[in-house]
Design a protein around this motif. Sequence first.
Motif, PDB file in Angstrom:
ATOM      1  N   ALA A 123      38.553 -27.515 -30.986  1.00  0.00           N
ATOM      2  CA  ALA A 123      38.227 -28.527 -29.978  1.00  0.00           C
ATOM      3  C   ALA A 123      38.451 -29.938 -30.521  1.00  0.00           C
ATOM      4  N   LEU A 124      38.019 -30.172 -31.762  1.00  0.00           N
ATOM      5  CA  LEU A 124      38.226 -31.477 -32.398  1.00  0.00           C
ATOM      6  C   LEU A 124      39.708 -31.818 -32.475  1.00  0.00           C
ATOM      7  N   ILE A 125      40.506 -30.862 -32.937  1.00  0.00           N
ATOM      8  CA  ILE A 125      41.940 -31.096 -33.078  1.00  0.00           C
ATOM      9  C   ILE A 125      42.580 -31.395 -31.726  1.00  0.00           C
ATOM     10  N   LEU A 126      42.221 -30.618 -30.705  1.00  0.00           N
ATOM     11  CA  LEU A 126      42.845 -30.825 -29.396  1.00  0.00           C
ATOM     12  C   LEU A 126      42.379 -32.126 -28.746  1.00  0.00           C
ATOM     13  N   ASP A 127      41.111 -32.465 -28.874  1.00  0.00           N
ATOM     14  CA  ASP A 127      40.634 -33.731 -28.314  1.00  0.00           C
ATOM     15  C   ASP A 127      41.418 -34.892 -28.921  1.00  0.00           C
ATOM     16  N   HIS A 128      41.579 -34.881 -30.227  1.00  0.00           N
ATOM     17  CA  HIS A 128      42.307 -35.958 -30.881  1.00  0.00           C
ATOM     18  C   HIS A 128      43.785 -35.954 -30.489  1.00  0.00           C
ATOM     19  N   THR A 129      44.391 -34.771 -30.469  1.00  0.00           N
ATOM     20  CA  THR A 129      45.820 -34.682 -30.177  1.00  0.00           C
ATOM     21  C   THR A 129      46.125 -35.127 -28.753  1.00  0.00           C
ATOM     22  N   LEU A 130      45.264 -34.773 -27.801  1.00  0.00           N
ATOM     23  CA  LEU A 130      45.451 -35.259 -26.435  1.00  0.00           C
ATOM     24  C   LEU A 130      45.367 -36.787 -26.400  1.00  0.00           C
ATOM     25  N   GLY A 131      44.443 -37.349 -27.169  1.00  0.00           N
ATOM     26  CA  GLY A 131      44.334 -38.796 -27.224  1.00  0.00           C
ATOM     27  C   GLY A 131      45.568 -39.449 -27.823  1.00  0.00           C
ATOM     28  N   VAL A 132      46.124 -38.835 -28.864  1.00  0.00           N
ATOM     29  CA  VAL A 132      47.356 -39.363 -29.458  1.00  0.00           C
ATOM     30  C   VAL A 132      48.501 -39.287 -28.464  1.00  0.00           C
ATOM     31  N   ALA A 133      48.576 -38.191 -27.707  1.00  0.00           N
ATOM     32  CA  ALA A 133      49.628 -38.062 -26.698  1.00  0.00           C
ATOM     33  C   ALA A 133      49.534 -39.168 -25.661  1.00  0.00           C
ATOM     34  N   ASN A 134      48.303 -39.541 -25.288  1.00  0.00           N
ATOM     35  CA  ASN A 134      48.131 -40.647 -24.346  1.00  0.00           C
ATOM     36  C   ASN A 134      48.653 -41.955 -24.926  1.00  0.00           C
ATOM     37  N   GLY A 135      48.292 -42.214 -26.179  1.00  0.00           N
ATOM     38  CA  GLY A 135      48.791 -43.419 -26.819  1.00  0.00           C
ATOM     39  C   GLY A 135      50.303 -43.437 -26.889  1.00  0.00           C
ATOM     40  N   ALA A 137      52.297 -42.009 -24.838  1.00  0.00           N
ATOM     41  CA  ALA A 137      52.833 -42.214 -23.486  1.00  0.00           C
ATOM     42  C   ALA A 137      52.638 -43.644 -22.990  1.00  0.00           C
ATOM     43  N   GLY A 138      51.774 -44.408 -23.651  1.00  0.00           N
ATOM     44  CA  GLY A 138      51.622 -45.810 -23.301  1.00  0.00           C
ATOM     45  C   GLY A 138      50.361 -46.165 -22.547  1.00  0.00           C
ATOM     46  N   VAL A 139      49.579 -45.169 -22.097  1.00  0.00           N
ATOM     47  CA  VAL A 139      48.314 -45.427 -21.411  1.00  0.00           C
ATOM     48  C   VAL A 139      47.272 -44.509 -22.038  1.00  0.00           C
ATOM     49  N   SER A 140      46.268 -45.083 -22.671  1.00  0.00           N
ATOM     50  CA  SER A 140      45.285 -44.265 -23.364  1.00  0.00           C
ATOM     51  C   SER A 140      43.878 -44.698 -23.004  1.00  0.00           C
ATOM     52  N   GLY A 141      42.894 -43.939 -23.460  1.00  0.00           N
ATOM     53  CA  GLY A 141      41.503 -44.239 -23.169  1.00  0.00           C
ATOM     54  C   GLY A 141      40.578 -43.300 -23.908  1.00  0.00           C
ATOM     55  N   MET A 142      39.349 -43.205 -23.444  1.00  0.00           N
ATOM     56  CA  MET A 142      38.328 -42.387 -24.093  1.00  0.00           C
ATOM     57  C   MET A 142      38.113 -41.086 -23.324  1.00  0.00           C
ATOM     58  N   THR A 143      37.748 -40.035 -24.047  1.00  0.00           N
ATOM     59  CA  THR A 143      37.557 -38.722 -23.440  1.00  0.00           C
ATOM     60  C   THR A 143      36.374 -38.740 -22.482  1.00  0.00           C
ATOM     61  N   ALA A 144      36.600 -38.296 -21.233  1.00  0.00           N
ATOM     62  CA  ALA A 144      35.526 -38.122 -20.266  1.00  0.00           C
ATOM     63  C   ALA A 144      35.206 -36.644 -20.057  1.00  0.00           C
ATOM     64  N   GLU A 145      36.227 -35.802 -20.182  1.00  0.00           N
ATOM     65  CA  GLU A 145      36.027 -34.360 -19.973  1.00  0.00           C
ATOM     66  C   GLU A 145      37.094 -33.617 -20.761  1.00  0.00           C
ATOM     67  N   LEU A 146      36.683 -32.537 -21.415  1.00  0.00           N
ATOM     68  CA  LEU A 146      37.621 -31.700 -22.164  1.00  0.00           C
ATOM     69  C   LEU A 146      37.300 -30.247 -21.844  1.00  0.00           C
ATOM     70  N   VAL A 147      38.247 -29.551 -21.213  1.00  0.00           N
ATOM     71  CA  VAL A 147      38.075 -28.142 -20.843  1.00  0.00           C
ATOM     72  C   VAL A 147      38.958 -27.301 -21.755  1.00  0.00           C
ATOM     73  N   LEU A 148      38.332 -26.389 -22.485  1.00  0.00           N
ATOM     74  CA  LEU A 148      39.052 -25.537 -23.418  1.00  0.00           C
ATOM     75  C   LEU A 148      39.031 -24.091 -22.949  1.00  0.00           C
TER      76      LEU A 148
END
Length: 203
Positions: A123-135, A137-148
Motif C-alpha cells: 500500500a505504501l509503495i502504491l500510494d507513493h507511486t500513484l503520487g509520482v505518476a501525478n507529478g 503528468a503535471g497535476v498532483s496533490g494529496m491522497t484522499a482515497e486509496l482502494v487496494l
Amino acid sequence: MTIELSSPCRGTGVDAAAAAARRVIDGLLRAGDISGADLGGVADRLNAIADELDAAAPDLRERLVDMWHGDGNTRHDAVAGSENPIAPPLEYTALPDGSIEAVTVLGLPYQGPPECVHGGVSALILDHTLGVANGWAGVSGMTAELVLRYHHVTPLFEPLTIRARQVSVDGRKIRTVGSISAGGRECVTAEGLFIAKFQPRPR
C-alpha cells in the motif's frame, strides 16, 4: 540462499550512508540470533555510530527546512528516497503511454506472510507511486482515497514491476491507477483519488 537486492551506493555523503544502513538492516534480519555473529558487539558499534550522528545533527527544524527546499523533488521519502535507509529505493522510468514504471526486489525488511511482501508495504509503495505518476503528468496533490485489491501474494526476492498512470483530472480531483506485478501477473492493484492541494513547506 543469496539474493541480489538493490546495488550498494558507490557515492559519498548521506546516500552512501543510507545504502550502507540498508545493508545493515537486511543483514540483521538474515543473521538473527541463530547466526553466531557477535550481535552484542554489533549493537555497541551501531550505538557508537548513532551517538556520532546525534552529536552532529542540526536542529530538527533546520533539517526539515533543508529536506523540503528546492523544486519539489524530495530525497527523503520512505519509498524512493535515496537518503532514507528504510526506502528500497525505487527508481522510476517514464513510458510512452504516459505511465511510470519501477522494477525492484524486496527482501526480508519488507516481509509480511512467509516470503511475501507485507500488504501495508504494498500500500505504501502504491500510494507513493500513484503520487509520482501525478507529478509526472503535471497535476498532483494529496491522497484522499486509496482502494487496494490484493489478487495474489506479492513475493519477496523476485523482481517486482510497479506501474502507475494518471487517468483523469476533474477540477481539483485527480484519479490515478497502479499495480504491483511479479512474473507477469498482477499481485496488487490500486485506484487513487487525489486532491490538488499541498501542505505548506517548513520555513
